[in-house]
Enzyme design. Structure first.
Site, short mmCIF file in Angstrom:
data_model
loop_
_atom_site.label_atom_id
_atom_site.label_comp_id
_atom_site.label_asym_id
_atom_site.label_seq_id
_atom_site.Cartn_x
_atom_site.Cartn_y
_atom_site.Cartn_z
N HIS A 167 0.49 6.02 5.13
CA HIS A 167 -0.72 5.17 5.37
C HIS A 167 -1.00 4.93 6.65
CE1 HIS A 167 -1.42 3.85 1.03
NE2 HIS A 167 -0.53 4.59 0.84
N ASP A 379 -4.52 2.36 14.39
CA ASP A 379 -4.52 2.25 13.03
C ASP A 379 -4.52 3.30 12.41
OD1 ASP A 379 -4.56 0.10 10.57
OD2 ASP A 379 -6.02 -1.12 11.87
P1 ADQ Z 1 -2.82 -2.75 6.86
O1 ADQ Z 1 -2.52 -2.74 8.07
O2 ADQ Z 1 -2.40 -4.00 6.04
O3 ADQ Z 1 -2.51 -1.67 6.05
P2 ADQ Z 1 -5.98 -2.85 6.73
O4 ADQ Z 1 -6.40 -1.26 6.53
O5 ADQ Z 1 -6.19 -3.45 7.91
O6 ADQ Z 1 -4.40 -2.68 6.57
O7 ADQ Z 1 -6.28 -3.66 5.49
C1 ADQ Z 1 -5.97 -4.97 5.14
C2 ADQ Z 1 -6.65 -5.63 4.04
O8 ADQ Z 1 -5.82 -6.89 3.94
C3 ADQ Z 1 -7.92 -5.54 3.84
O9 ADQ Z 1 -8.46 -5.12 2.58
C4 ADQ Z 1 -8.58 -7.01 4.18
O10 ADQ Z 1 -9.54 -7.32 3.57
C5 ADQ Z 1 -7.31 -7.80 3.83
N1 ADQ Z 1 -7.05 -8.97 4.99
C6 ADQ Z 1 -6.56 -8.82 6.18
N2 ADQ Z 1 -6.79 -10.06 6.72
C7 ADQ Z 1 -6.99 -10.89 5.59
C8 ADQ Z 1 -7.20 -12.36 5.73
N3 ADQ Z 1 -6.62 -13.00 6.57
N4 ADQ Z 1 -7.43 -12.68 4.38
C9 ADQ Z 1 -7.39 -12.10 3.30
N5 ADQ Z 1 -7.53 -10.85 3.32
C10 ADQ Z 1 -7.33 -10.18 4.48
C11 ADQ Z 1 -1.96 -0.22 6.15
C12 ADQ Z 1 -2.42 0.65 7.48
C13 ADQ Z 1 -3.83 0.81 7.53
C14 ADQ Z 1 -4.46 1.35 6.06
C15 ADQ Z 1 -4.11 0.52 5.13
C16 ADQ Z 1 -4.31 1.68 3.71
O11 ADQ Z 1 -1.73 -0.22 8.56
O12 ADQ Z 1 -4.17 1.56 8.74
O13 ADQ Z 1 -5.87 1.25 6.29
O14 ADQ Z 1 -2.49 0.54 5.02
O15 ADQ Z 1 -3.70 2.76 3.85
#
Ligand code: ADQ
Length: 481
Positions: A167, A379
């Protein structure tokens, strides 16, 4: 799934959270696209999801998880001890692999105890998989916490098909080779039948690391896929950019309640232009850098003072790790400095929300924003960028997106791409976004929405699994190529 086996999903975390109240333990299913895409698949194929429930061992949790399980599939917890949480999760996963794979090697703490714990916990997960899996099952492992799982299982004689999806980004060799256990990780990954990466850049980096760190690596391209052969073993590798449940978000975001909430948010900010940031509070998300860019904008464009507001929503994350505590302090200091320097009665330049916001509120914020500022330093994908587009059926709003997010590959036609380290560049893209005429916003947003709609999380799931299921045919084709 049209094959004879069941699906065994394995990830560090189970897709649930454990809530304790006076009535005892309650298990709540996590929300999010990945879970909504994978659960139907799991239900139709049967099988189980194996992972840490996020809580210490407790017989009540175990029995509640059993009650949550159905005839078709079950949730199998792997409990971690205090020292495993400290050395495996906080240590190896989050103080070595996470920063290294995001090109931030100076933030790594290469403590050998962390690595020993990584080996042990991968074995513990292998115990759980071995107990559950049958010969024809398809084992699908998620993310960097479990890169050695196939190796552990193969050493025990498990012959099932095993796929792994990465991921997060895969770093280039000059960064990856700093890892003292680089060869072990690469050899471990090659014990999977199939490897999936978010972008071509990650797949290419992985291949470059293989060539740099292992000898005798052969790579053949067949269509859009690759076959890696080392020491007589074959592994298939390909790119599968992850996505979101587009239809659900697009549909939910036009409900009367969400639209009314979005209007209310705009009114709360006195119809100023809203710039939105939504992230886990993680140093890879570039939040301090984003705040500096916003400050630069206010310094360089005094006419915008009082006209624009940044809403930064950060969900607390990995709070026990020192680098995360430092990041939180840096964010809080910048927010207060910017508000102190530029704000006044009736206008705070930055509104900082340090908690998870409910799904409906998040959709309303996406709808209310003029600009989504998504500027990670690096990311794997970044789902916030895709969620923002899905929520904008009005075809308005501008996405300012880091060129170092995996999402930039698919959204580059519509987003304003920026280098998050270039504060002046981000400030000027933000200025352009705030002034962008509606017709241009529409053209850009249409392009991004089409892209996200055409490759949602269901398609991602099908592509990843389909690739694994057709592995045998693929290898026959590879031998004769
Ligand atoms: P993350 O780094 O956690 O995941 P990201 O893709 O930024 O992922 O997604 C975060 C999720 O959390 C989103 O669905 C967003 O809506 C939710 N979120 C973030 N902040 C929030 C808040 N304050 N309140 C509620 N919801 C919130 C890892 C990798 C990423 C990759 C994903 C999926 O780091 O690069 O995209 O996995 O593979």
């Amino acid at each position: 799934m049209n094959h004879e086996g069941r699906l065994i999903l394995v990830s560090n975390r189970l897709p649930v959270s454990v809530v304790r109240s006076s009535n005892g333990v309650e298990i709540q299913q996590s929300s999010g696209g990945l879970v909504s895409a994978l659960l139907p698949l799991l239900k139709s194929s049967g099988g189980c999801w194996i992972g840490w429930p996020g809580a210490d061992y407790d017989a009540e949790i175990e029995s509640e998880l059993q009650r949550e399980s159905s005839a078709e599939f079950h949730l199998q917890p792997v409990f971690l001890s205090q020292s495993e949480k400290q050395y495996f999760y906080d240590g190896c996963c989050n103080e070595i692999l996470w920063p290294l794979f995001h090109d931030l090697q100076s933030r790594c703490n290469f403590d050998p105890l962390y690595w020993s714990s990584y080996l042990e916990v991968n074995e513990t997960f292998a115990d759980a998989v071995e107990r559950s899996a049958r010969r024809n099952d398809f084992i699908w492992v998620h993310d960097y916490h479990l890169m050695l799982l196939a190796d552990c299982l193969r050493s025990r004689g498990v012959r099932s098909r095993m796929a792994y999806f990465h991921h997060i980004p895969f770093p280039p060799p000059d960064v990856f080779e700093k890892l003292p256990w680089r060869a072990e990780i690469l050899r471990g990954l090659l014990r999977f039948s199939t490897l999936g990466f978010q972008t071509e850049r990650d797949r290419r980096n992985f291949f470059a690391c293989l060539r740099r760190c292992l000898s005798g690596v052969q790579i053949k391209k067949i269509g859009a896929r690759f076959l890696v052969s080392v020491e007589g073993r074959h592994t298939e590798a390909a790119t599968f950019p992850i996505s979101i449940d587009y239809e659900r978000l697009a549909c939910d975001s036009v409900s009367p309640e969400i639209l009314a909430e979005a209007d209310q948010i705009r009114r709360d900010f006195s119809d100023r232009k809203l710039v939105l940031g939504v992230d886990r509070l993680d140093y890879t998300k570039g939040i301090p850098e984003r705040l500096i860019a916003f400050r630069t904008l206010l310094e360089q464009r005094p006419e915008l003072r009082g006209q624009v507001a940044l809403v930064q929503v950060t969900v607390p994350s990995r709070e026990q790790i020192p680098k995360y505590q430092e990041c939180k302090i840096a964010v809080e200091r910048l927010v207060s400095e910017i508000n102190g320097a530029f704000g006044g009665p009736g206008w705070a330049p930055v509104t900082y929300i340090h908690r998870s916001v409910p799904y409906n509120r998040l959709l309303a914020l996406y709808r209310a924003a003029h600009v989504a500022l998504v500027t990670p330093l690096k990311d794997g994908m970044n789902l916030v960028a895709k969620e923002f587009c899905a929520a904008r059926s009005d075809e308005q709003g501008v996405l300012v997106l880091s060129e170092f997010a995996g999402a930039a590959v698919e959204l580059r036609r519509g987003a304003l791409l920026v280098n998050p380290y270039d504060f002046e560049g981000v400030a000027s893209a933000l200025h352009e976004a705030l002034r962008m005429p509606e017709f241009q916003q529409r053209i850009r947003m249409q392009a991004m929405r089409r892209m996200v709609q055409g490759s949602d999380v269901y398609r991602w799931c099908k592509n990843c699994c389909g690739q694994a299921l057709f592995r045998d045919q693929f290898q026959v084709a590879a031998q004769s190529a």
